[in-house]
Design a protein around this motif. Structure first.
Motif, PDB file in Angstrom:
ATOM      1  N   ILE A 175      73.990   7.052  68.837  1.00 32.99           N
ATOM      2  CA  ILE A 175      74.529   5.813  69.411  1.00 32.99           C
ATOM      3  C   ILE A 175      75.263   4.995  68.350  1.00 32.99           C
ATOM      4  O   ILE A 175      76.277   4.357  68.640  1.00 32.99           O
ATOM      5  CB  ILE A 175      73.406   4.961  70.047  1.00 32.99           C
ATOM      6  N   LEU A 201      68.779  -1.718  69.209  1.00 31.76           N
ATOM      7  CA  LEU A 201      68.485  -0.637  70.139  1.00 31.76           C
ATOM      8  C   LEU A 201      66.988  -0.479  70.385  1.00 31.76           C
ATOM      9  O   LEU A 201      66.214  -0.386  69.431  1.00 31.76           O
ATOM     10  CB  LEU A 201      69.061   0.674  69.608  1.00 31.76           C
ATOM     11  N   VAL A 253      68.326   3.694  77.098  1.00 34.72           N
ATOM     12  CA  VAL A 253      68.068   4.623  76.005  1.00 34.72           C
ATOM     13  C   VAL A 253      66.801   5.430  76.287  1.00 34.72           C
ATOM     14  O   VAL A 253      66.766   6.641  76.099  1.00 34.72           O
ATOM     15  CB  VAL A 253      67.950   3.864  74.661  1.00 34.72           C
TER      16      VAL A 253
END
Length: 80
Positions: free
Chosen positions: A15, A25, A68
């Protein structure tokens, strides 16, 4: 949970080049909302993930993956 960690770490590294806004994240980070990716970015990212893990993510699967964490689960399942 431990078998997910290497996948999670690898997904985060994939990512990184696409994370232009430097979003923090987590498992709950969304691709469309938090990262604000357009369809072209998603396609490039999916290709990178497929290459990294030697898997194929179908269009149907892509449509269902919003976070995610969901991607990590999908990769783990496909590598199964």
């Amino acid at each position: 949970m431990t078998d997910r960690q290497p996948i999670f770490d690898s997904v985060l590294s994939q990512i990184a080049p696409f994370n232009k806004k430097g979003v923090e994240l987590t498992e709950a980070t969304t691709f469309a909302g938090d990262l604000e990716w357009d369809s072209l970015t998603v396609m490039d990212f999916v290709a990178a993930i497929e290459d990294e893990f030697d898997i194929i993510i179908t269009m149907n699967m892509q449509a269902e993956i919003e976070t995610v964490g969901q991607l990590v689960d999908a990769v783990a399942k496909l590598k199964g």
